[in-house]
Every structure is written in C-alpha cells, then in structure tokens.
Design a protein around this motif. Structure first.
Motif, PDB file in Angstrom:
ATOM      1  N   GLU A  58      29.889  34.374  41.058  1.00  0.00           N
ATOM      2  CA  GLU A  58      31.490  34.536  40.971  1.00  0.00           C
ATOM      3  C   GLU A  58      31.753  35.455  42.275  1.00  0.00           C
ATOM      4  OE1 GLU A  58      30.538  36.258  36.452  1.00  0.00           O
ATOM      5  OE2 GLU A  58      30.543  37.477  37.936  1.00  0.00           O
ATOM      6  N   TYR A  60      35.665  38.040  43.352  1.00  0.00           N
ATOM      7  CA  TYR A  60      36.626  38.477  42.781  1.00  0.00           C
ATOM      8  C   TYR A  60      37.763  38.366  43.764  1.00  0.00           C
ATOM      9  CZ  TYR A  60      33.104  40.441  40.017  1.00  0.00           C
ATOM     10  OH  TYR A  60      32.132  40.372  38.399  1.00  0.00           O
ATOM     11  N   ARG A  62      40.805  41.571  45.108  1.00  0.00           N
ATOM     12  CA  ARG A  62      40.444  42.667  44.925  1.00  0.00           C
ATOM     13  C   ARG A  62      41.853  43.137  45.178  1.00  0.00           C
ATOM     14  NH1 ARG A  62      36.814  45.387  48.049  1.00  0.00           N
ATOM     15  NH2 ARG A  62      35.267  44.694  46.328  1.00  0.00           N
ATOM     16  N   ASP A  91      37.081  34.831  39.296  1.00  0.00           N
ATOM     17  CA  ASP A  91      36.544  35.890  38.283  1.00  0.00           C
ATOM     18  C   ASP A  91      37.396  36.769  37.875  1.00  0.00           C
ATOM     19  OD1 ASP A  91      34.216  33.473  37.718  1.00  0.00           O
ATOM     20  OD2 ASP A  91      34.339  33.710  39.702  1.00  0.00           O
ATOM     21  N   GLY A  92      38.037  37.635  38.633  1.00  0.00           N
ATOM     22  CA  GLY A  92      37.869  38.652  37.775  1.00  0.00           C
ATOM     23  C   GLY A  92      39.630  39.267  39.075  1.00  0.00           C
ATOM     24  N   PHE A  94      41.148  42.686  40.193  1.00  0.00           N
ATOM     25  CA  PHE A  94      40.442  43.981  40.523  1.00  0.00           C
ATOM     26  C   PHE A  94      41.650  44.746  41.149  1.00  0.00           C
ATOM     27  CE2 PHE A  94      36.878  41.982  39.328  1.00  0.00           C
ATOM     28  CZ  PHE A  94      36.580  42.627  37.495  1.00  0.00           C
ATOM     29  N   GLU A 215      31.852  47.430  41.730  1.00  0.00           N
ATOM     30  CA  GLU A 215      32.129  45.612  41.602  1.00  0.00           C
ATOM     31  C   GLU A 215      30.672  44.677  40.837  1.00  0.00           C
ATOM     32  OE1 GLU A 215      36.743  45.442  42.802  1.00  0.00           O
ATOM     33  OE2 GLU A 215      35.113  44.095  43.521  1.00  0.00           O
TER      34      GLU A 215
END
Length: 548
Positions: A58, A60, A62, A91-92, A94, A215
């Motif tokens: 994954e 992220y 950020r 995948d995210g 943040f 995370e």
C-alpha cells in the motif's frame, strides 16, 4: 520487470519481506503543501507508489502540513490531482495535522521522562550555542516547570517564537542534528486544515517519524538531504516505541536515495517562486516550468514522466540528468500515438502559376514504420504556404530545400520549381512557382530528382494558429553558473509565431497530440485555445538534424 527498476531499495524491500520483518509493504509520498509539485517529485512518487504496486503493498498520500504560515488548501488539492494524473491512486489520503493530538501527547511523555525541555533562548543565541556544542542555560529545568511551560505554550499564553520545546539528547553531539534539536515552536497562525486550534506546531524532524509510525509505514523513503536527519528519526521512534499507543514492533525505517535533478532548469521551490512572483513566467502552469502542471499543460503525457523516472533509475549517486534524455523519452512516448499532419509556423506564400482550382489528396496519418491505418483528405490549391526557412535565395552548399533552380517535392503532393521572387524592402514576400505536371503521388525516383521534401498548407483552406514554441528555460546546463541564476534565463524559451494548420485538425478531439512534419510535436493549449482561435503548444522539438 516492475514499475521500479532493480536497485538498492528493491533489494532492501525484498530482504525485509523475505525475512518476515513486515507482514506488508507500506510506503508513503509525504509532500509539504506549500507549493506545486515538479518533475523532481516524480521520482519519489513513482518510487513509493511503484514499490507498493510491484510488491502487493500500500502507498499513502500524506500532506506533511506542520507549517501554517506557508501551506494552503490550494496546494494540497493540486498535489493530489497531480499524483492521480500520473496514474497513481493512493490507498489513503492523510494529513499530518490530523495527528497533532497524538504528537502533543508524545511530547508530554518525553518531558515527563526528562527527554525534552522548554528553551527561552532567542533563535540566534540558540544557534550560536549549538555551533559551539554548548548547552542552553534552560536545559536543566525541572520536569514540572517544563510541563507547565509547554502546556501554557499550547494554550497560547506566549508570543510567536518566544519559546521552543527541544529534545534533551546531547548539546555537543558529533552529529549536529542531534544537538538538542527543536521539536515544537510557537506560531500564532490559522492552519488551512486544522483551523485555529493549535498555536504550537511540531518540527519536521519530530513529526515525520511519528506520522510514519502512526500510519504503519514500513519503509520511509527520503532524498539524501535527509540522511543526517535519520538519527533524529530513529531517536524519536525509539523513545515512543511501546508507549503512546505505539507497538514495540514493527517500526518504520528511513532510507535515502538521490533526488532527481535536471539540466537547463531549476527545481528549488524558492527559485520557482521567484520566477512566478517576479512575473518572469505566466504562472505555475507556464509550460516553460518543470512543475507537473506546467508539463501537463505543455502536452507531456504522464506515461512519459513515469518512463523518464524508470529510465534514470534509483540510486544514491547525485547527478544532473541531461534535458536531452527527458526530451528523448517524451518523443518516444509521442511517436506512436501522434498522427502526422501539416502545419507552417513561419509562413511564406507561394503562388502556383500553372495551377487552377483545387483538389483533395488522400494523405496517410502514419509513416511506413508505424503499422497503423488512417488518412485524411488534404486540400491543395493554387496558393500555398511553405515554411520561410525552407527557401533561400542564395542557398549554402548542400541545401536540400527550395531555391532558384532547385526543385522540391511538396509532402504528399507535387514537385514544384521556382519562377520568380517578389521582394519588398529586402524581404521576400511572395514566391511564384509552377507545378511540374505528372508528379502528384510520384516516387522520389520518378526522374524529377527534387532536392528535398518540404511541408506546406493550402492558403485557401488553412486554419490560422498561434504557435507557442517552448524551449529550455535557461541557457546553461547549470543555471547557477556565473552567480545569479536569473541572468541565465533563455529569452527564447518561448517564441510566439502566427502560422497555419491543415483543416483536418479542426475535427479532432482537443487532447490530440500531433507531429507537425519536420517541426515537432504539438497539441492545443488547454487554457487559451478556442475553436475560433487555435493556440498550439510545441511539446518537444524533433531530434536535431531530423528536420532537414
């Protein structure tokens, strides 16, 4: 081969996964939202997202937003848009600022354990003592006093810059970064994402490892400029492991790679701001700039940028990559997808004295070496435009274009020969020529023996166009050469010409990239171009020497 070429980082990842150090690879791309991304960031984007893709992990996105004075929502939105434009789906998404509560709790823990203290020294005095390896006079404050002062700092009782929280490590440590580094400072400013809740903000060296730990990042990949900062990264991680809700293991580890640097441009955010705010370019999307949105507006496809990163590789060796390589990758990407059409950037009218009426020639879009079908009707009439640089009254030796006594073939059409030249004030205004009968569609070996093949458009049918010919932003490979970098700006990084295109392009999708034969790759400017007023950006020129 995966998206990330084999390198020392892929070796580390494969080892860690093989040994079961991490159940899953997890990386992050952590830009600070204080400006627009440039091509240098593309290496980190491709590396982090590519590793996740290649190893089933994954990644992220950020926003490393710990500085309220320079960060904006505008930049955060643009960053996410650019990452997705490059073809990567986080995948995210943040924000470091969402972790401020937890970071604050960790700071209180460090104070309680005697590992952090509040310092009242002015910045200049603190820097001077650190340089000398001497302790601050406030270093031995009690835990109780430090807790009280830090909590009052957080309540906003002290002015901006009046106090800081420092790690209590070693004022004389051989690694300067570990000489009691600052963890928190006071800033009375509204935060674009967190609002007005906080007046104490964590420093990068304190926040970044905590963000990674929160995370569950396995491999924290940074450029080499942060190599010395790894010691602080590890200090923070080691002092919160098993506390503040963090596990003992696994923990994130930092690894460094060489940043991507290019010749004939600048990638420093400070220098890019000078160019934009000084009005030396039209904005952050000016196609002369190396920002991703500028390259996007210029017409560069994201696939080319990703391939450029792959081609340049990942290593620990700092090197400035030649702009030639980027241009070569862009051409290689465009060559199989850009239909060939005719356009004239600097037009010179030619009147064909023995030709009346008009006809439509079926002309292929693709050269023989590209196995694609497709053609368009190309109008031909008694007046055409050719490129001014394709004619010479006094040609040099070896001239392979149009000149007195020198026949040329019009691409897809006839062979022509010169009859007369009309001049005004010493400038050629009009050429009179004749079509050689029987040469439409004939082979170059048909006995006519023209000197060369030139491009053209029918004057009766041509679409008027503003051509923007973009070149390199700076004259020298190293813009810093000779001192002030602005002195090396290339005055011809943008040349605007009024010319013509064949009419077929009017019906094409707006995002079509073309190769204008013998001129380069072009597309419609997505901001300024209109159906009634076409603006075409040159994405990249053809290889040197190809035009002739």
């Amino acid at each position: 081969m995966g998206l990330v070429p084999p390198c020392f980082i892929t070796e580390i990842v494969e080892r860690d996964l093989r040994e079961g150090k991490y159940a899953k690879l997890r990386t992050r791309f952590p830009p600070e939202p204080n400006g627009y991304l440039h091509i240098g960031h593309a290496r980190s984007i491709v590396l982090n997202f590519g590793l996740a893709q290649d190893y089933g992990g994954e990644c992220y996105l950020r926003m490393d937003d710990t500085n309220p004075e320079t960060e904006k929502e505008e930049y955060a939105r643009a960053i996410e848009e650019d990452v997705r434009w490059l073809g990567f789906v986080p995948d995210g998404v943040f924000y470091a600022s969402d972790y401020f509560d937890r970071m604050y709790a960790c700071a209180l823990l460090l104070i309680e354990e005697g590992k952090a203290y509040v310092d009242d020294l002015p910045e200049e005095e603190m820097s001077a003592l650190r340089a000398e390896g001497k302790p601050s006079p406030y270093r031995e404050r009690s835990v109780e006093e430090n807790l009280d002062l830090f909590q009052r700092m957080a309540r906003g009782e002290f002015p901006t810059g009046s106090r800081v929280l420092r790690a209590k490590i070693d004022p004389a440590h051989p690694n300067f970064k570990l000489r009691d580094p600052v963890l928190y400072r006071i800033v009375h400013a509204s935060h674009y994402h967190a609002g007005n809740r906080w007046v104490v903000y964590p420093m990068y060296d304190y926040a970044h490892p905590l963000e990674d730990f929160i995370e569950g990042i396995s491999h924290s990949l940074c450029t080499l400029e942060f190599e010395n900062n790894r010691a602080i990264y590890d200090w923070v991680i080691e002092n919160v492991r098993g506390k503040c809700g963090f596990p003992e293991a696994p923990r994130p580890h930092q690894y460094e790679f060489a940043r991507l640097d290019l010749t004939h441009t600048v990638l420093s955010k400070r220098k890019l701001i000078q160019l934009v705010e000084g009005g030396l370019v039209s904005g952050w999307d000016d196609p002369r700039l190396p920002t991703l949105r500028a390259l996007r507006r210029r017409g560069v496809r994201p696939q080319a940028i990703v391939e450029f990163v792959r081609k340049t590789g990942i290593s620990r060796n700092e090197a400035r990559i030649p702009m030639d390589l980027l241009e070569e990758v862009i051409r290689d990407d465009l060559n199989p997808i850009a239909p060939r059409v005719l356009g004239v950037v600097d037009p010179l009218k030619v009147r064909l004295t023995n030709y009346e009426g008009e006809e439509w020639i079926e002309a292929p879009y693709w050269p023989r070496d590209i196995p694609k079908a497709g053609s368009r009707p190309l109008p031909f009439s008694g007046e055409i435009y050719i490129e001014r640089t394709d004619f010479s009254l006094n040609p040099p030796k070896g001239w392979k274009r149009f000149a007195p006594g020198q026949r040329v073939r019009l691409r897809h059409a006839y062979v022509i020969e010169l009859e007369d030249v009309v001049e005004e004030g010493g400038e050629v205004k009009l050429l009179k020529a004749r079509v050689v009968p029987g040469t439409l569609g004939a082979n170059p070996e048909d006995g006519m023996k023209p000197k060369g093949v030139i491009h053209w458009v029918s004057a009766r049918h041509a679409l008027p166009v503003e051509f923007r010919l973009y070149g390199r932003l700076f004259l020298t490979e190293d813009p810093e050469e000779g001192g002030e970098f602005l002195k090396n700006l290339n005055p011809e990084a943008l040349v605007v010409k009024r010319g013509f295109l064949e009419p077929s392009v009017a019906q094409d999708p707006e995002d079509t990239r073309y190769q204008l034969e013998r001129l380069g790759y072009f597309w419609r400017d997505p901001v300024d171009s209109r159906p009634s007023a076409l603006v075409m950006n040159r994405i990249v020129p053809l290889k040197e020497g190809y035009r002739a």
